[in-house]
Design a protein around this motif. Structure first.
Motif, PDB file in Angstrom:
ATOM      1  N   PHE A  75       7.892  18.321  -1.718  1.00 44.73           N
ATOM      2  CA  PHE A  75       6.543  18.437  -1.126  1.00 44.73           C
ATOM      3  C   PHE A  75       5.544  18.364  -2.477  1.00 44.73           C
ATOM      4  N   VAL A  76       6.006  19.130  -3.309  1.00 47.38           N
ATOM      5  CA  VAL A  76       5.086  19.225  -4.695  1.00 47.38           C
ATOM      6  C   VAL A  76       5.076  17.893  -5.269  1.00 47.38           C
ATOM      7  N   ALA A  77       6.013  17.304  -5.456  1.00 38.88           N
ATOM      8  CA  ALA A  77       6.113  16.031  -5.917  1.00 38.88           C
ATOM      9  C   ALA A  77       5.261  14.900  -5.265  1.00 38.88           C
ATOM     10  N   MET A  78       5.550  14.878  -4.136  1.00 38.80           N
ATOM     11  CA  MET A  78       4.866  13.921  -3.138  1.00 38.80           C
ATOM     12  C   MET A  78       3.255  14.096  -2.930  1.00 38.80           C
ATOM     13  N   TRP A  79       2.937  15.620  -2.806  1.00 37.75           N
ATOM     14  CA  TRP A  79       1.596  15.967  -2.825  1.00 37.75           C
ATOM     15  C   TRP A  79       0.775  15.318  -4.159  1.00 37.75           C
ATOM     16  N   PHE A  80       1.583  15.398  -5.163  1.00 41.97           N
ATOM     17  CA  PHE A  80       0.681  15.208  -6.211  1.00 41.97           C
ATOM     18  C   PHE A  80       0.851  13.535  -6.616  1.00 41.97           C
ATOM     19  N   ASN A  81       1.834  12.842  -6.308  1.00 41.26           N
ATOM     20  CA  ASN A  81       1.816  11.429  -6.138  1.00 41.26           C
ATOM     21  C   ASN A  81       1.134  10.637  -4.940  1.00 41.26           C
ATOM     22  N   ALA A  82       0.807  11.457  -3.947  1.00 45.46           N
ATOM     23  CA  ALA A  82       0.069  11.044  -2.834  1.00 45.46           C
ATOM     24  C   ALA A  82      -1.253  10.773  -2.996  1.00 45.46           C
ATOM     25  N   ARG A  83      -1.828  11.646  -4.049  1.00 44.74           N
ATOM     26  CA  ARG A  83      -3.291  11.860  -4.180  1.00 44.74           C
ATOM     27  C   ARG A  83      -3.803  10.525  -4.612  1.00 44.74           C
ATOM     28  N   ALA A  84      -3.146   9.915  -5.386  1.00 39.45           N
ATOM     29  CA  ALA A  84      -3.952   8.493  -6.052  1.00 39.45           C
ATOM     30  C   ALA A  84      -4.005   7.547  -4.648  1.00 39.45           C
ATOM     31  N   GLY A  85      -2.960   7.383  -3.863  1.00 35.68           N
ATOM     32  CA  GLY A  85      -3.018   6.791  -2.665  1.00 35.68           C
ATOM     33  C   GLY A  85      -4.186   7.000  -1.806  1.00 35.68           C
ATOM     34  N   THR A  86      -4.308   8.245  -1.553  1.00 31.85           N
ATOM     35  CA  THR A  86      -5.575   8.665  -0.602  1.00 31.85           C
ATOM     36  C   THR A  86      -6.735   8.520  -1.428  1.00 31.85           C
ATOM     37  N   GLU A  87      -7.112   8.746  -2.653  1.00 27.93           N
ATOM     38  CA  GLU A  87      -8.135   8.671  -3.350  1.00 27.93           C
ATOM     39  C   GLU A  87      -8.661   7.268  -3.522  1.00 27.93           C
ATOM     40  N   TRP A  88      -7.676   6.266  -3.787  1.00 26.06           N
ATOM     41  CA  TRP A  88      -7.940   4.852  -4.055  1.00 26.06           C
ATOM     42  C   TRP A  88      -7.445   3.714  -3.157  1.00 26.06           C
ATOM     43  N   GLY A  89      -6.998   4.333  -2.324  1.00 25.62           N
ATOM     44  CA  GLY A  89      -6.535   3.125  -1.047  1.00 25.62           C
ATOM     45  C   GLY A  89      -5.381   2.344  -1.545  1.00 25.62           C
ATOM     46  N   ILE A  90      -4.603   2.415  -2.428  1.00 24.75           N
ATOM     47  CA  ILE A  90      -3.664   1.679  -2.958  1.00 24.75           C
ATOM     48  C   ILE A  90      -2.310   1.939  -2.717  1.00 24.75           C
ATOM     49  N   PRO A  91      -1.178   0.951  -2.319  1.00 21.37           N
ATOM     50  CA  PRO A  91      -0.046   1.389  -2.401  1.00 21.37           C
ATOM     51  C   PRO A  91       0.815   1.642  -3.844  1.00 21.37           C
ATOM     52  N   PHE A  92       1.995   1.909  -3.841  1.00 20.89           N
ATOM     53  CA  PHE A  92       2.761   1.972  -4.812  1.00 20.89           C
ATOM     54  C   PHE A  92       3.043   0.755  -5.829  1.00 20.89           C
ATOM     55  N   CYS A  93       3.122  -0.215  -5.064  1.00 21.16           N
ATOM     56  CA  CYS A  93       3.412  -1.523  -5.909  1.00 21.16           C
ATOM     57  C   CYS A  93       2.292  -2.065  -6.728  1.00 21.16           C
ATOM     58  N   VAL A  94       0.959  -1.184  -6.382  1.00 17.73           N
ATOM     59  CA  VAL A  94      -0.247  -1.666  -7.271  1.00 17.73           C
ATOM     60  C   VAL A  94      -0.574  -0.605  -8.243  1.00 17.73           C
ATOM     61  N   LEU A  95      -0.195   0.632  -7.828  1.00 24.45           N
ATOM     62  CA  LEU A  95      -0.481   1.799  -8.559  1.00 24.45           C
ATOM     63  C   LEU A  95       0.533   2.055  -9.778  1.00 24.45           C
ATOM     64  N   ILE A  96       1.679   1.495  -9.529  1.00 27.90           N
ATOM     65  CA  ILE A  96       2.679   1.429 -10.814  1.00 27.90           C
ATOM     66  C   ILE A  96       2.336   0.361 -11.983  1.00 27.90           C
ATOM     67  N   ARG A  97       1.411  -0.348 -11.679  1.00 30.35           N
ATOM     68  CA  ARG A  97       1.090  -1.291 -12.536  1.00 30.35           C
ATOM     69  C   ARG A  97       0.311  -0.785 -13.878  1.00 30.35           C
ATOM     70  N   ALA A  98      -0.485   0.285 -13.722  1.00 27.53           N
ATOM     71  CA  ALA A  98      -1.282   1.125 -14.356  1.00 27.53           C
ATOM     72  C   ALA A  98      -0.333   1.653 -15.628  1.00 27.53           C
ATOM     73  N   ALA A  99       0.864   2.166 -15.242  1.00 31.20           N
ATOM     74  CA  ALA A  99       1.898   2.559 -16.215  1.00 31.20           C
ATOM     75  C   ALA A  99       2.692   1.629 -16.716  1.00 31.20           C
ATOM     76  N   PHE A 100       3.233   0.633 -15.996  1.00 32.32           N
ATOM     77  CA  PHE A 100       4.188  -0.151 -16.581  1.00 32.32           C
ATOM     78  C   PHE A 100       3.635  -1.697 -16.973  1.00 32.32           C
ATOM     79  N   GLY A 101       2.261  -2.118 -16.532  1.00 30.62           N
ATOM     80  CA  GLY A 101       1.817  -3.185 -16.916  1.00 30.62           C
ATOM     81  C   GLY A 101       2.185  -4.041 -15.542  1.00 30.62           C
ATOM     82  N   PRO A 102       1.323  -5.171 -15.466  1.00 28.48           N
ATOM     83  CA  PRO A 102       1.355  -6.091 -14.259  1.00 28.48           C
ATOM     84  C   PRO A 102       2.501  -6.812 -14.072  1.00 28.48           C
TER      85      PRO A 102
END
Length: 479
Positions: A75-102
């Motif tokens: 729950f703790v890990a998912m709560w923190f990781n879910a916040r970005a999806g709720t804030e910006w409305g983007i899925p994992f496959c897009v959010l991960i580009r910020a860290a790994f590059g497109p």
């Protein structure tokens, strides 16, 4: 937050289904998210988890503590990781580009897609076996159905029906999936609760399994307890990465936090004693504990109960598979082939690819495949840590949405690759994989590392990535 519809974007990175979701379309409440998690937590694997724990030597109360610890950690890990999806409305496959590059994001996205498709196939085939067994108990002629070459037809009919049911639920987008989960999650909990009350009546109390003491003490209790927590987390570790796929539809951070709290640790700690109670009743009725719910239904010899229980098992399998495997794999395929797929076609593609996995060829000898899936899932632990570190420590919860859909700019790294994320992942795996792959006792501290591998993977990946990015990241070609 930028409006990417007004900004140049690369067609290889953009698709309407993975574009930022406008706030007015984020209509999931905490009830919706809790129902989705209920549907995923209530499955045969989770039902039988207590059996494995008690077979190791844990008491029933220790099982509850292990389950609570594992799901609270998730729950703790998912709560923190879910916040970005709720804030910006983007899925994992897009959010991960910020860290790994497109371009670098293709690696974690492809790994997650493979894991999801394999698990979809495995759980679908398990559901088809349950359907086949229940159909044979309700209709004796079912087992006599054969093809001209003598091959039993019943199992193949069950496979066809299960795969078809998945297609029916997934074929009309995320909103049909949401409506299905709103019914499926609570339904399974209600049926399990009714079964638990029946078990209490049969046992005249909690039953014999709750009276069995623990056989583990001292360091053995600690090491095996840690390993048990990690094993349960492993069931959902891959989903900790792509929780933004669901949280992007939730209307507020409060809703996603409450929904996940109720749907994860609270639901799990209610469901686990239900499974122990029901199994206690089988010990009283049949003289031995039966943890497989399909076998219980076949032994009861009550047509209405077998039919109701069978439908519940199938609904539970559909619920966990659609939300836990089809949705993330569909988004991942959308990210890899944005010009050729939409969400509906991607979902059907996942279902068809699940057939090519051909689980009927190896389902009864799964050690090698499950070992491979375990290794692929282990790779996702440092990726989860890197995502959390990137969003909270490096970028301070600020994202330029437009540049997530471009091969140049803030997240481009070096020609679309960000070496800091790749290096942090690789170095963390050098720590985690040898203890997991080598025979027991080969390395000092091997058991302790394996017992906390998921936590260690997240922490190490996050620390290394943060260290590599200690300089400001406003330059286009950064680490």
């Amino acid at each position: 937050m930028l409006d990417t519809t007004q900004t140049a974007r690369d067609p290889l990175l953009w698709n309407p289904d993975i574009a930022p979701l406008p706030r007015q379309k984020r209509d999931w409440t905490w009830i919706t998210l809790a129902a989705v998690w209920m549907g995923m937590v209530h499955n045969v694997v989770a039902y039988e988890a207590a059996a494995g724990l008690m077979a190791i030597g844990f008491s029933a109360m220790q099982c509850l503590l292990i389950v609570w610890t594992a799901y609270c950690s998730l729950f703790v890990a998912m709560w923190f990781n879910a916040r970005a999806g709720t804030e910006w409305g983007i899925p994992f496959c897009v959010l991960i580009r910020a860290a790994f590059g497109p371009r670098g994001a293709v690696i974690p996205v492809a790994i997650r897609a493979v894991v999801a498709i394999f698990w979809f196939s495995v759980q679908s085939y398990a559901a088809s076996q349950a359907l086949d067994a229940i159909a044979a108990s309700l209709w004796p002629d079912w087992s006599s159905l054969h093809l001209p070459d003598g091959t039993a037809l019943g199992p193949w009919l069950a496979v066809t029906m299960i795969w078809g049911l998945h297609a029916l639920v997934a074929a009309h987008g995320i909103h049909r999936i949401r409506n299905f989960e709103l019914v499926a999650g609570p339904l399974v909990l209600v049926v399990a609760g009714a079964a638990a009350l029946w078990a209490i009546r049969i046992c005249h109390g909690t039953g014999p399994l709750f009276a069995i003491p623990s056989t583990l003490h001292g360091s053995a209790l600690f090491l095996k307890g840690g390993a048990a927590v990690t094993s349960i987390i492993g069931i959902w570790a891959s989903f900790a990465v792509n929780i933004p796929d669901l949280s992007r539809f939730v209307r507020s951070q409060r809703d996603q936090a409450i929904g996940q709290l109720i749907g994860l640790p609270v639901t799990a700690v209610i469901f686990t004693p239900m499974s122990i109670l029901i199994t206690s009743a089988t010990l009283v009725m049949f003289g031995k504990p039966i943890w497989n719910p399909v076998e219980i239904l076949m032994r009861i010899h009550n047509t209405p109960l077998t039919l109701a229980g069978g439908i519940t098992i199938i609904v539970a399998a559909l619920s966990v598979n659609v939300a836990g495997n089809i949705v993330p794999a569909a988004y991942d395929l959308l990210s890899l082939f944005p010009r050729r797929l939409d969400f509906d076609r991607a979902g059907i593609t996942v279902i068809l690819l699940g057939l090519f996995v051909a689980p009927w060829l190896w389902f009864d000898h799964p050690q090698t495949v499950f070992a491979l899936l375990g290794l692929l899932s282990a790779v996702l632990a440092p990726i989860t840590g890197i995502m959390l570190a990137d969003y909270y420590l490096v970028r301070r919860q600020t994202i330029d949405l437009a540049q997530l859909y471009s091969f140049s700019g803030l997240y481009a790294g070096r020609r679309g690759w960000r070496p800091s994320a790749l290096a942090a992942t690789g170095l963390t795996l050098l720590l985690l994989l040898p203890p997991a792959l080598l025979p027991a006792g080969t390395l000092p501290g091997q058991d302790a590392i394996n017992a906390v591998s998921w936590f260690l993977g997240i922490a190490t990946g996050a620390l290394l990535y943060t260290g590599f990015n200690r300089h400001p990241l406003h330059r286009p070609n950064d680490l």
